[in-house]
Design a protein around this motif. Structure first.
Motif, PDB file in Angstrom:
ATOM      1  N   SER B 435       0.821  -1.221   0.000  1.00  8.52           N
ATOM      2  CA  SER B 435       0.000   0.000   0.000  1.00  8.52           C
ATOM      3  C   SER B 435       0.845   1.257   0.000  1.00  8.52           C
ATOM      4  CB  SER B 435      -0.929   0.003   1.220  1.00  8.52           C
ATOM      5  OG  SER B 435      -0.199   0.382   2.361  1.00  8.52           O
ATOM      6  N   SER B 436       2.170   1.094  -0.118  1.00  7.75           N
ATOM      7  CA  SER B 436       3.104   2.232  -0.090  1.00  7.75           C
ATOM      8  C   SER B 436       3.022   3.016   1.214  1.00  7.75           C
ATOM      9  CB  SER B 436       2.864   3.184  -1.272  1.00  7.75           C
ATOM     10  OG  SER B 436       2.949   2.479  -2.468  1.00  7.75           O
ATOM     11  N   ARG B 437       2.512   2.346   2.246  1.00  4.75           N
ATOM     12  CA  ARG B 437       2.365   3.042   3.534  1.00  4.75           C
ATOM     13  C   ARG B 437       2.497   1.993   4.639  1.00  4.75           C
ATOM     14  NH1 ARG B 437      -3.197   5.646   3.604  1.00  4.75           N
ATOM     15  NH2 ARG B 437      -2.335   7.504   2.650  1.00  4.75           N
ATOM     16  N   PRO B 438       3.431   2.164   5.573  1.00  4.85           N
ATOM     17  CA  PRO B 438       3.594   1.131   6.612  1.00  4.85           C
ATOM     18  C   PRO B 438       2.476   1.192   7.648  1.00  4.85           C
ATOM     19  CG  PRO B 438       5.106   2.941   6.989  1.00  4.85           C
ATOM     20  CD  PRO B 438       4.383   3.270   5.723  1.00  4.85           C
ATOM     21  N   LEU B 439       2.253   0.051   8.301  1.00  3.33           N
ATOM     22  CA  LEU B 439       1.348   0.050   9.447  1.00  3.33           C
ATOM     23  C   LEU B 439       2.070   0.682  10.632  1.00  3.33           C
ATOM     24  CD1 LEU B 439      -0.052  -3.546   8.983  1.00  3.33           C
ATOM     25  CD2 LEU B 439      -1.443  -1.488   8.963  1.00  3.33           C
ATOM     26  N   SER B 440       1.303   1.102  11.621  1.00  2.00           N
ATOM     27  CA  SER B 440       1.903   1.772  12.774  1.00  2.00           C
ATOM     28  C   SER B 440       2.703   0.776  13.625  1.00  2.00           C
ATOM     29  CB  SER B 440       0.790   2.392  13.626  1.00  2.00           C
ATOM     30  OG  SER B 440       1.256   2.596  14.939  1.00  2.00           O
ATOM     31  N   ASP B 441       3.966   1.105  13.872  1.00  5.12           N
ATOM     32  CA  ASP B 441       4.796   0.211  14.678  1.00  5.12           C
ATOM     33  C   ASP B 441       4.325   0.197  16.135  1.00  5.12           C
ATOM     34  OD1 ASP B 441       7.000  -1.590  14.461  1.00  5.12           O
ATOM     35  OD2 ASP B 441       8.131  -0.228  15.752  1.00  5.12           O
ATOM     36  N   ARG B 442       3.839   1.354  16.601  1.00  7.10           N
ATOM     37  CA  ARG B 442       3.386   1.445  17.993  1.00  7.10           C
ATOM     38  C   ARG B 442       2.130   0.598  18.200  1.00  7.10           C
ATOM     39  NH1 ARG B 442       0.278   5.239  20.877  1.00  7.10           N
ATOM     40  NH2 ARG B 442      -0.181   6.297  18.920  1.00  7.10           N
ATOM     41  N   LEU B 443       1.167   0.768  17.292  1.00 12.31           N
ATOM     42  CA  LEU B 443      -0.053  -0.060  17.397  1.00 12.31           C
ATOM     43  C   LEU B 443       0.277  -1.535  17.174  1.00 12.31           C
ATOM     44  CD1 LEU B 443      -2.741   2.086  15.516  1.00 12.31           C
ATOM     45  CD2 LEU B 443      -2.523   1.710  17.978  1.00 12.31           C
ATOM     46  N   GLY B 444       1.206  -1.782  16.271  1.00  9.74           N
ATOM     47  CA  GLY B 444       1.598  -3.155  15.972  1.00  9.74           C
ATOM     48  C   GLY B 444       2.164  -3.859  17.198  1.00  9.74           C
ATOM     49  N   ARG B 510      -6.937   2.393   9.016  1.00  5.17           N
ATOM     50  CA  ARG B 510      -6.157   3.629   8.989  1.00  5.17           C
ATOM     51  C   ARG B 510      -5.202   3.614   7.781  1.00  5.17           C
ATOM     52  NH1 ARG B 510      -1.750   3.826  11.109  1.00  5.17           N
ATOM     53  NH2 ARG B 510      -0.686   5.790  11.333  1.00  5.17           N
ATOM     54  N   ASN B 511      -4.618   2.455   7.537  1.00  2.41           N
ATOM     55  CA  ASN B 511      -3.619   2.365   6.479  1.00  2.41           C
ATOM     56  C   ASN B 511      -4.216   2.556   5.095  1.00  2.41           C
ATOM     57  OD1 ASN B 511      -1.899   0.645   4.437  1.00  2.41           O
ATOM     58  ND2 ASN B 511      -0.559   1.226   6.119  1.00  2.41           N
ATOM     59  N   PHE B 512      -5.404   2.013   4.892  1.00  6.20           N
ATOM     60  CA  PHE B 512      -6.005   2.088   3.556  1.00  6.20           C
ATOM     61  C   PHE B 512      -6.861   3.337   3.376  1.00  6.20           C
ATOM     62  CE2 PHE B 512      -4.529  -2.221   3.256  1.00  6.20           C
ATOM     63  CZ  PHE B 512      -4.233  -2.352   1.909  1.00  6.20           C
ATOM     64  N   ARG B 513      -6.682   4.350   4.235  1.00  3.70           N
ATOM     65  CA  ARG B 513      -7.429   5.602   4.050  1.00  3.70           C
ATOM     66  C   ARG B 513      -7.034   6.209   2.702  1.00  3.70           C
ATOM     67  NH1 ARG B 513      -3.143   6.539   7.402  1.00  3.70           N
ATOM     68  NH2 ARG B 513      -1.845   8.365   6.979  1.00  3.70           N
ATOM     69  N   PRO B 514      -8.013   6.819   2.022  1.00  2.32           N
ATOM     70  CA  PRO B 514      -7.720   7.294   0.657  1.00  2.32           C
ATOM     71  C   PRO B 514      -7.060   8.662   0.612  1.00  2.32           C
ATOM     72  CG  PRO B 514     -10.043   7.563   1.146  1.00  2.32           C
ATOM     73  CD  PRO B 514      -9.422   6.986   2.382  1.00  2.32           C
ATOM     74  N   PHE B 515      -6.334   9.040   1.629  1.00  4.49           N
ATOM     75  CA  PHE B 515      -5.643  10.342   1.594  1.00  4.49           C
ATOM     76  C   PHE B 515      -4.324  10.200   2.348  1.00  4.49           C
ATOM     77  CE2 PHE B 515      -8.788  10.136   4.994  1.00  4.49           C
ATOM     78  CZ  PHE B 515      -8.013  10.366   6.117  1.00  4.49           C
TER      79      PHE B 515
END
Lengths: 104, 846
Positions: B435-444, B510-515
């Motif tokens: 998705s060209s955007r990492p997931l949150s490391d803190r939430l992960g 959050r990751n797949f938000r369109p903005f």
């Protein structure tokens, strides 16, 4: 296809062995009893044959590894996998022969 | 190294090219691989960037849904004599939970990961059959949702995920609940097999040039072995579910001991699939682990070749341990000893992989980011599950814990440690690429610790509950037996685990938000080709690979690939395309044209699903209509294939020319057909096993076969069919309109002969008066006839298809693939008919 069969030769023989001993025991169970001495000896002979075949394959693989004609990393890789596969199969077949040899 | 195809490998030295690239070629690539714009285009997208994401998303949806069922079940079991769920609902829930986790989540999830990652990882533009991927996905989604929804109407099965007879037969499971399982699972397996064909051909035939087998990424090795295992194992469950459905619907007694059947046959068929299934799930996850561990440790995988060997060995031994699920069924002691020894031997290849990961982590500089934590968590959990597996491989111990919560604990440790945690590691690891955007490391990290803690609280405790004697699949238990506290702890643990999953779900949304910004890049400094800059066309140009870790070892690779300095920097023919390479050394063979997006796979999946679902609810005529429509869609889809391009050869980069059309074993279609026929062959082999097995249970009741004279005719007709099919291929290649007509005619005659042989065989058996409902012999004989009849019908449809193509002028010497593939199918059908004829007449003989 020949290259694949050579690379997987040891593992294929292992598969032949375990399918074979299961089949022999099942056949024995249908004809007499699964642990009848004659059938156990047949299973033992089959395991011996498989061990010999794996040993032969291991020697071939090691020879190919040492041979100067085995040029290139890909050839070397396949020969290595073949040799290691045979070594593993040798151990596994020995292990699965133990129930026939030492009781169950 | 000798060349596999005659390709001159010194040509690789032309890359990276140095001359400037035309400015418009990137625009052309983007136009050909354009993003969908309308809802319909999004639904009919076929390239892996979309189908892979849909696939993973659907698998995770089923994970969440099946997880919710687990929470409901744990709520019921939190207290003794709890009345939260009625008994029947509980039974349906544990059945759907197990079935959904195994069939709708685990296998599809790893298959989806393959579809999503493999093209980029192999340096291909897409997998070779993108429409097949789309078909597999839609079939799975529709079938899966329908199966899951059966729960809402009280129509879900309640016999447990392995549906043992006699509990699942019509006497003890009346109604259509069990049919939902049998037909639904059979249908979903078709989807899994379609995906497996795609993956095998993709890994073997679409690798970047130079990616010899020693440079094949471990994940691709794992997916290759995984897909081969599906091809070998899944036919067994297809056969088992078909036989069970025949018994339920038509009264054919395969599993009914009163009429010569044996419920043990189901157990053999089910576990011949079911045990490899565990490794089918584990291997891709292990491949992902072996890919992620070097990245989190920033060092090459220790013992790469041993790990490949271990995965191969796991694939083989997985087919030798199925009966360890049957230690308590009264098999002969020596047989259980063989299976026990084989089961213990599994620990060697599994151990090799675990020690390789530990050694890699130990030899590098471990990064404790979210993927790293999931990797370590997986190591701990899987090792614990493996140890209890060795315990359960010991027959006396297995007798004690069989069907108790100890086994529930063991299987969850193995599956969560061996598949779920690696999958989460993979999602966190590859999300920046997808998705060209990492997931949150803190939430992960929150998600990880909640899942890790919750997992142990839930399942470690279950070892104790099991050892205290609590059987699995009970909807309640009595108080005061020491089971109250452990069950309460397990329930609390399940909710902790769910909280971790919830955090992950929030992060994904959050990751797949369109903005927002989307330019993660290679944030892990990973070495695989999938981390090259890529678009919807995958990589800008297809690199020459000279290392197992190309991005670490081939300096400047990313820049050169992005600048179009390697193979196929543009669209050579104006279509979607990739390079077809050889199986061992990945030498370029041809330019493979890839199909454009189409609605036909979606329609075909919809109508195939309709056929099975309507059959389940006993709406027979609508089901037939749906089946006919599915065939029409598939034929229309196939109609556009096998069309040669006007350009016979094209420049695929640096002046290297490659043909645009190949046939026979060089073509990807030939491989797909051969693999499909292996599936048919496995069903045949398992049918032969079933026949011999049922005979061995009750040999005295076996009636004599028809006279041998009809056998000679049957064999002769099948042999003639093979010869004519072969002749059709030969004649077509000699060119000319008359020869094309003759080839078509010969093929139709071949189909007719093979069909005639089947008719002859069937009439010979009918003449004996053998009744499929009376005993197991009749049931198995007519099951063989039905299976052969199915193949003859498909061959007939292929004959019709060929006739239509000839009428449209599409049977020509310059595009012989269609005729080749039909010939392969007809030859296999003839061989299958001959084999069945020989087996049924000569064993056990008169």
């Amino acid at each position: 296809m020949r290259r694949w069969i050579f690379t997987l030769g040891g593992l294929l023989l292992w598969a032949v062995h375990f399918v074979g001993v299961y089949a022999i025991a099942s056949l024995a169970d249908t004809v007499s009893t699964a642990d009848a001495v004659g059938w156990r000896m047949a299973a033992l002979a089959f395991s011996g044959l498989c061990l010999l075949a794996v040993l032969l394959h291991l020697l071939l693989a090691v020879r190919r590894l040492a041979s100067p004609s085995a040029s290139g990393a890909a050839d070397h890789f396949m020969s290595q996998v073949a040799a290691m596969g045979s070594a593993l199969a040798l151990l596994a077949i020995l292990w699965q022969t133990l129930p026939t040899l030492i009781g169950y | 190294m000798t060349s596999e195809t005659g390709f001159d490998r010194t040509l690789y030295e032309r890359f990276p090219t140095t001359e400037p690239r035309p400015r418009d070629e990137l625009d052309e690539l983007e136009a050909v691989w354009c993003r969908p714009r309308s809802t319909w285009q999004w639904m009919t997208a076929i390239n892996n960037n979309f189908v892979g994401v849909y696939y993973v998303g659907a698998a995770m949806l089923f994970f969440v849904l099946a997880g919710l069922l687990a929470l409901l079940m744990r709520t019921q079991l939190a207290l003794p004599l709890n009345g939260f769920l009625p008994q029947e609902t509980y039974n349906q829930m544990f059945t759907v939970h197990g079935t959904a986790m195994m069939f709708l989540f685990a296998v599809p999830a790893v298959e989806a990961l393959g579809v999503l990652l493999l093209p980029q990882m192999l340096g291909a533009r897409d997998l070779p059959f993108p429409r097949l991927s789309a078909y597999a996905f839609w079939a799975y989604l529709i079938g899966g949702l329908a199966f899951f929804c059966s729960l809402l109407f009280g129509l879900a099965p309640s016999g447990g995920w392995f549906m043992y007879p006699p509990l699942s037969n019509i006497t003890y499971s009346p109604g259509i609940n069990a049919d939902f399982w049998l037909l639904g699972i059979g249908f979903i397996e078709i989807s899994a097999i379609a995906g497996a064909i795609e993956i095998i051909v993709g890994v073997l035939r679409t690798r970047a040039p130079g990616m010899t087998l020693d440079k094949l990424p471990v994940f691709a090795w794992a997916m290759l072995i995984f897909a081969c295992m599906i091809i070998i194992a899944f036919p067994s469950i297809i056969l088992a579910t078909t036989l069970m459905e025949l018994e339920r619907a038509l009264g054919w007694p395969f599993f009914d001991p009163a009429r010569g059947g044996d419920p043990m046959l189901w157990q053999h068929l089910f576990w011949f699939f079911g045990h490899p299934e565990v490794y089918i799930i584990f291997l891709p996850a292990a491949g992902a682990m072996s890919t992620i561990v070097p990245v989190v440790a920033q060092t090459p995988l220790v013992g790469h070749r041993l790990v490949v060997l271990a995965m191969l060995a796991t694939g083989f031994i997985s087919f030798g341990v199925w009966a360890h699920h049957m230690f308590t069924t009264g098999m002969p002691t020596i047989s259980t000893s063989f299976f026990s020894a084989a089961s213990a031997a599994v620990s060697i290849p599994a151990g090799i992989q675990v020690f390789s990961w530990i050694a890699t982590v130990g030899s590098g500089r471990m990064r404790f980011n979210t993927p790293g934590l999931f990797v370590l968590g997986s190591l701990v959990i899987f090792t614990m599950g493996g140890l209890t597996g060795v315990m359960a491989a010991m027959v006396p111990f297995d007798w004690q814990v069989h069907d108790t919560y100890f086994i529930v604990a063991h299987l969850h440790y193995v599956l969560i440690g061996g598949m779920v945690f690696p999958l989460f590691a993979a999602i966190y690891h590859w999300m920046p690429m997808v998705s060209s955007r990492p997931l949150s490391d803190r939430l992960g990290k929150w998600a990880f610790w909640l899942m890790f803690t919750g997992m142990h609280a839930t399942f470690f405790t279950m070892h104790l509950t099991g050892l205290m004697g609590m059987p699995r699949r009970v909807y309640t238990y009595l108080p005061g037996r020491g089971l109250d506290l452990p069950n309460l702890i397990s329930t609390i643990g399940a909710f902790l685990f769910a909280a971790g999953v919830l955090i992950w779900v929030i992060d994904m949304i959050r990751n797949f938000r369109p903005f927002g910004a989307r330019n993660a890049g290679n944030i892990h400094d990973a070495p695989g080709l999938e981390w090259l800059p890529n678009g919807l066309y995958s990589v800008r140009s297809i690199p020459v690979v000279s290392s197992l870790y190309p991005l670490w070892d081939q300096k400047g690779l990313a820049g050169d690939v992005e600048a179009g300095r390697y193979f196929l920097p543009r669209t050579a023919t104006g279509h979607r395309e990739t390079i077809l390479t050889s199986t061992l050394n990945a030498e370029p063979i041809a330019l493979m044209r890839l199909p454009q997006p189409s609605g036909w796979p979606l329609w075909a999946a919809l109508f195939t699903a309709g056929f099975f679902l309507l059959l389940t609810v006993q709406a027979y005529w609508p089901s037939v209509v749906s089946g006919v429509l599915a065939i029409y869609c598939i034929m229309t889809w196939a109609w556009s294939l096998d069309r040669p391009l006007p350009q016979k050869t094209v420049d695929i980069g640096a002046g290297i020319r490659a043909p645009t059309y190949v046939s026979g074993p060089a073509s990807h279609g030939w491989w797909a057909m051969v693999i499909t026929l292996v599936v048919g062959g496995m069903v045949l082999a398992m049918s032969a096993f079933s026949y011999v097995f049922l005979w061995s249970r009750n040999p005295q009741s076996w009636a004599p076969p028809p006279e041998v004279a009809s056998l000679a005719m049957l064999l002769a007709m099948n042999a003639a069919g093979v010869l004519l099919a072969w002749g059709a291929c030969r004649i077509l290649r000699r060119g000319g309109r008359v020869r094309a007509a003759l080839a078509t005619l010969l093929m139709l005659l071949a189909v007719g002969l093979v069909g005639g042989a089947w008719g002859l065989d069937l009439s010979a058996w009918l003449a004996t008066g053998l009744d499929p409902t009376v005993n197991a012999q009749g049931a198995t004989v007519y099951a063989f006839m039905a299976w052969q009849g199915f193949f003859v019908s498909v061959a007939g449809l292929m004959g019709l298809f060929l006739l239509l193509r000839w009428m449209a002028g599409l049977v020509r010497a310059d595009c012989p693939s269609t005729v080749d593939l039909i010939a392969l199918f007809v030859a296999y059908t003839a061989g299958q008919g001959a084999f069945a004829g020989l087996l049924l007449r000569l064993f056990p003989g008169s």
